[in-house]
Design an enzyme around this catalytic site. Structure first.
Site, PDB file in Angstrom:
ATOM      1  CD  GLU A 128     -18.366  46.180  45.061  1.00 16.07           C
ATOM      2  OE1 GLU A 128     -19.045  46.068  45.866  1.00 16.07           O
ATOM      3  OE2 GLU A 128     -18.217  44.974  44.128  1.00 16.07           O
ATOM      4  CE  LYS A 167     -14.017  49.221  35.955  1.00 12.65           C
ATOM      5  NZ  LYS A 167     -12.814  48.522  35.417  1.00 12.65           N
ATOM      6  CG  ASP A 185      -6.221  47.798  36.811  1.00  9.33           C
ATOM      7  OD1 ASP A 185      -6.822  47.137  36.031  1.00  9.33           O
ATOM      8  OD2 ASP A 185      -5.423  48.644  36.700  1.00  9.33           O
ATOM      9  CE1 TYR A 197     -16.550  41.362  40.168  1.00  9.79           C
ATOM     10  CE2 TYR A 197     -14.625  41.791  40.859  1.00  9.79           C
ATOM     11  CZ  TYR A 197     -15.288  41.473  39.761  1.00  9.79           C
ATOM     12  OH  TYR A 197     -14.701  41.504  38.592  1.00  9.79           O
ATOM     13  CE  LYS A 224     -11.969  52.961  33.163  1.00  5.78           C
ATOM     14  NZ  LYS A 224     -11.372  51.484  32.837  1.00  5.78           N
ATOM     15  CB  CYS A 264      32.477  47.225  30.403  1.00  4.60           C
ATOM     16  SG  CYS A 264      32.131  48.057  31.733  1.00  4.60           S
ATOM     17  CB  CYS A 271      36.421  48.329  33.020  1.00  2.62           C
ATOM     18  SG  CYS A 271      35.414  46.935  32.244  1.00  2.62           S
ATOM     19  CB  CYS A 292      31.156  44.232  31.944  1.00  7.04           C
ATOM     20  SG  CYS A 292      32.720  44.577  32.394  1.00  7.04           S
ATOM     21  CB  CYS A 329      34.342  45.646  35.688  1.00  6.02           C
ATOM     22  SG  CYS A 329      33.213  47.001  35.381  1.00  6.02           S
TER      23      CYS A 329
HETATM   24  S1  IVH Z   1     -19.219  44.030  38.999  1.00  6.11           S
HETATM   25  C1  IVH Z   1     -22.644  42.410  36.391  1.00  6.11           C
HETATM   26  N1  IVH Z   1     -17.276  44.907  40.753  1.00  6.11           N
HETATM   27  O1  IVH Z   1     -14.520  45.389  36.006  1.00  6.11           O
HETATM   28  C2  IVH Z   1     -21.485  43.044  37.249  1.00  6.11           C
HETATM   29  N2  IVH Z   1     -16.705  44.458  38.629  1.00  6.11           N
HETATM   30  O2  IVH Z   1     -15.059  47.118  33.714  1.00  6.11           O
HETATM   31  C3  IVH Z   1     -20.134  42.373  36.934  1.00  6.11           C
HETATM   32  N3  IVH Z   1     -14.300  44.847  38.256  1.00  6.11           N
HETATM   33  O3  IVH Z   1     -15.720  43.069  34.235  1.00  6.11           O
HETATM   34  C4  IVH Z   1     -19.108  43.409  37.349  1.00  6.11           C
HETATM   35  N4  IVH Z   1     -13.857  45.332  40.371  1.00  6.11           N
HETATM   36  O4  IVH Z   1     -13.803  42.211  35.608  1.00  6.11           O
HETATM   37  C5  IVH Z   1     -17.577  44.359  39.371  1.00  6.11           C
HETATM   38  N5  IVH Z   1     -16.052  45.664  42.294  1.00  6.11           N
HETATM   39  C6  IVH Z   1     -16.035  45.127  41.174  1.00  6.11           C
HETATM   40  C7  IVH Z   1     -15.188  45.049  40.224  1.00  6.11           C
HETATM   41  C8  IVH Z   1     -15.519  44.657  38.766  1.00  6.11           C
HETATM   42  C9  IVH Z   1     -13.254  45.239  38.946  1.00  6.11           C
HETATM   43  C10 IVH Z   1     -14.006  44.325  36.986  1.00  6.11           C
HETATM   44  C11 IVH Z   1     -14.927  43.557  36.179  1.00  6.11           C
HETATM   45  C12 IVH Z   1     -15.758  44.061  35.143  1.00  6.11           C
HETATM   46  C13 IVH Z   1     -14.992  45.065  34.980  1.00  6.11           C
HETATM   47  C14 IVH Z   1     -15.719  46.151  33.990  1.00  6.11           C
END
Ligand code: IVH
Length: 726
Positions: free
Chosen positions: A136, A138, A140, A249, A369, A463, A466, A481, A486
């Site tokens: 899934e 991650k 941000d 999640y 990542k 400015c 002008c 300004c 102007c």
């Molecule tokens: S699972 C015990 N799933 O990424 C497992 N974390 O760098 C808990 N995060 O602390 C995390 N998307 O804040 C999980 N699909 C996802 C996520 C996710 C973002 C964050 C979360 C975690 C951090 C780790």
């Protein structure tokens, strides 16, 4: 989630309520729970599914009527009523509370080899040759943990040190995609702790930053900072303004009740199907939420959360994982929110249990990542630009550099304070970041790389356009300004007026405004409605067709609703939302000339600062003269409460042109009439409404003179009729 029949029944109940409201019939207190369910249903459609079934206006009507019933029957208010999100008082402090289960972090991986290593360990510890993984996004943002007890949201917490976090329940309630109650009890769950991420979508981030900039404040660096900075805000109303979202999640803990649905029964899929009940959000899931991670995501989705239900992918073996994460990385920019990688999780809960965790992270999950979208480059110079409000914005000119697939060579650095905060000097090496389709920002300078050739940045005192002296208001970061004549401001004001979100005069565009201004063909906003198109026609690049389009767009803009005009005036601090609130507050735009700052502050969305600015605008004689001029030109200063008026004012009127036209070609004139809803007919008869006569008109004119009902008009009168003044 809902089948068509259920949707229809929700819609039916909705329209029944709306009808009762329109007919001013009272909704009695027995209908209250039904009304709440309907509101929750529509909130879910809007905030979780992004697919509303009713308009904002209709939603507001339902919401208001719930508020009214609750006001007269306070004992009927429930903690999960949609009205209970707002109005939370200021957070004095955030209490520290323990998590039910520690909030761990994730191990990171950066390439295929890292993933292969991790998969090898998982296989060794499980004695399996191939593993099912759930992958899934991650997200941000900022992580949070929620607890629901007996279906009610009872607590929302920050991560804190992982063992304890801060109680931010009041702020969490402002996030409308988080349900205040969720039917976990249908699964026999009495208490549950779930984990997720608060995010700000790219669109919400751009809007929010625009509003900060409009207030002369420094924008935030990226959506992650915007989300995490929101969690601990003192005023929940401020949190609401940020339009945050949340994805869930992970189920970190649950406690099953001794409800009639026992765990044993829940585990039998056949029973689950027999016991399906309709809830606010949908049916009980037909999957066993306690067997796999992907099923638990389904459970979260089914009870009303945004889980990565659609984004998730279950695959077999690490090779498929590697392929999927790389494919997903390519789609990164198409998502409405920011992700910084993917999370790969062992799907089977029994196997997760067996693998266990270290003190830092679970062994059953790993983050993959994505490549950072940062780059370093050199800051070569600063250009100072003057905007429509006179604000002088410094723009950093950089050595062109690729970040996240685009070349960046110039970045706004907002104001003097921002330059000081980031410690920028000309010649510095700077780290820049581009978050998806979000505007690039300078993250920081690298003073350690200075070699003595760097030059500090001096903010101009005059400015740049002008040359009049710049001013800075107390408590503001922006130099301005204040010469309203102007050139830079005038041009920027016109550009704003014609822009898409304002009067939406298509095909006008920045370049044309600048060109017409330079040539002296356009000098202010009303001038848009009397441009000399004969001269424009002699310019290079202006064919007949483009002029026709431009004329039609200018004419059509006269029918734009009042809020667009208000927004287009570019009053400081008045964005689209405030413009709508203002439009709804008056019958005629000039009514604002009689309103005091105090009156204005009574309006939604209008605080002290905004009221002052609006009052200032409507106290200025030049502005009032301009508004009178616009009204005479046919613009809508009356609040018609209509969103858009599609057809023109000549609906079904018939036209015939005769003789030689001076200003328009015959064909163009006919198009103009038609664009306003008129019809062209070929002969003079009693069916004709308008005969437009040019030079040397002959028999048609004579014939028309004999029919009383025909209006005989000149070319100029015709132009006035279609809304285009000389
Ligand atoms: S699972 C015990 N799933 O990424 C497992 N974390 O760098 C808990 N995060 O602390 C995390 N998307 O804040 C999980 N699909 C996802 C996520 C996710 C973002 C964050 C979360 C975690 C951090 C780790």
């Amino acid at each position: 989630m809902h089948n068509n029949k259920e949707l229809q029944s929700f819609q039916q109940i909705t329209s029944n309520f709306l009808q009762q409201i329109t007919e001013k019939k009272e909704i009695n207190s027995t209908g209250i729970e039904s009304l709440r369910q309907i509101l929750r249903f529509h909130e879910h459609r809007y905030y979780v599914l992004n697919n509303p079934l009713i308009s904002d206006f209709e939603y507001d009507q339902l919401y208001q009527s719930l508020k009214e019933i609750e006001a007269t029957n306070p004992h009927l208010i429930t903690p999960d009523s949609p009205t209970q999100r707002v109005g939370s008082s200021i957070n004095k402090s955030f209490e520290t509370v323990p998590h039910l289960v520690p909030m761990l972090s994730l191990e990171n991986s950066y390439n295929a080899d890292d993933l292969i290593d991790w998969d090898r360990k998982v296989k060794e510890q499980s004695n399996l040759t191939i593993i099912d993984y759930c992958i899934e996004p991650k997200f941000d943002g900022a992580s949070i943990s929620l607890i629901y007890e007996n279906d009610l949201l009872v607590r929302g917490t920050t991560r804190g040190d992982g063992v304890e976090g801060e109680d931010i329940t009041n702020n969490i309630k402002q996030i409308r995609s988080i349900p205040l109650s969720a039917p976990f009890s249908h699964y026999g769950i009495q208490q549950i702790e779930i984990r997720g991420e608060i995010v700000m979508t790219k669109a919400a981030f751009t809007n929010y930053n625009e509003s900060l900039i409009a207030q002369g404040l420094s924008p935030l660096a990226n959506p992650r900072n915007a989300a995490s900075g929101s969690l601990r805000m003192k005023d929940p109303k401020e949190v609401a303004k940020r339009n945050l979202d949340a994805f869930f999640y992970n189920v970190s803990y649950y406690n099953l009740s001794s409800s009639p649905l026992t765990v044993d029964r829940l585990l039998k899929d056949s029973d689950l199907q027999q016991n399906q009940q309709t809830t606010v959000y949908g049916k009980r899931s037909s999957v066993n939420p306690f067997s796999t991670h992907s099923n638990s995501l389904q459970l979260l989705w089914d009870v009303g959360f945004r889980s990565p239900q659609k984004e998730k992918q279950v695959v077999q073996g690490i090779d498929e994982v590697i392929k999927h994460v790389h494919d997903f990385e390519l789609m990164r920019d198409t998502l409405p929110y920011e992700i910084d990688g993917m999370v790969v999780k062992v799907n089977d809960f029994a196997l997760q249990e067996k693998l266990g965790m270290t003190t830092h992270h679970p062994r059953w999950a790993i983050a993959f990542k994505f490549k950072a979208r940062q780059a370093t480059t050199k800051l070569r110079s600063i250009e100072f630009q003057v905007g429509r409000t006179g604000a002088v914005t410094p723009v950093a000119k950089l050595d062109p550099v690729q970040v996240g697939g685009v070349t960046v060579s110039s970045i706004s650095v907002h104001n003097e304070e921002y330059i000081r905060e980031k410690d920028l000097q000309i010649g510095d090496t700077v780290l820049i970041e581009r978050a998806g389709d979000v505007i690039p920002q300078i993250v920081k300078s690298q003073p350690e790389l200075r070699d003595g050739t760097q030059i500090s940045i001096d903010f101009p005192k005059e400015c740049p356009v002008c040359k009049s002296p710049l001013f800075k208001e107390e408590g503001e970061a922006v130099w301005r300004c204040i010469n309203i004549e102007c050139e830079a401001q005038v041009v920027e004001k016109i550009i704003h007026f014609v822009s898409k979100d304002a009067m939406d005069i298509k095909s006008f565009g920045d370049a044309n405004v600048r060109k017409f201004y330079e040539l002296g063909l356009l000098k202010d906003i009303p001038g848009i409605y009397s441009i000399d198109f004969n001269t424009i026609g002699t310019l290079e690049g202006f064919g007949k067709k483009s002029i026709d389009n431009l004329i039609a767009a200018i004419v059509a803009s006269k029918q734009q609703p009042l809020y667009r005009l208000i927004y287009g005036l570019g009053i400081r601090f008045v964005g689209e939302t405030t413009a709508k609130a203002l439009a709804n507050a008056v019958n005629h735009l000039l009514d604002f000339t009689t309103k005091s700052e105090e009156d204005l502050q009574q309006l939604d969305d209008v605080g002290v600062k905004v009221a002052k600015s609006i009052h200032h605008f409507f106290s200025n004689e030049q502005n009032i003269a301009m508004l009178h001029q616009l009204e005479t030109l046919g613009l809508q200063l009356i609040n018609t409460k209509k969103e858009t008026i599609v057809s023109g004012g000549l609906q079904d009127q018939t036209f015939l042109f005769t003789g030689t036209l001076n200003r328009l070609k015959r064909n163009d004139a006919e198009v103009l009439a038609e664009q306003q809803g008129g019809k062209i007919i070929s002969g003079v008869s009693s069916k004709l409404n308008y005969l437009v006569v040019g030079e040397d008109a002959g028999s048609k004119l004579e014939k028309a003179k004999k029919i009383n009902t025909i209006k005989i008009i000149t070319e100029n009168e015709f132009l006035a009729l279609v809304g285009f003044e000389e």
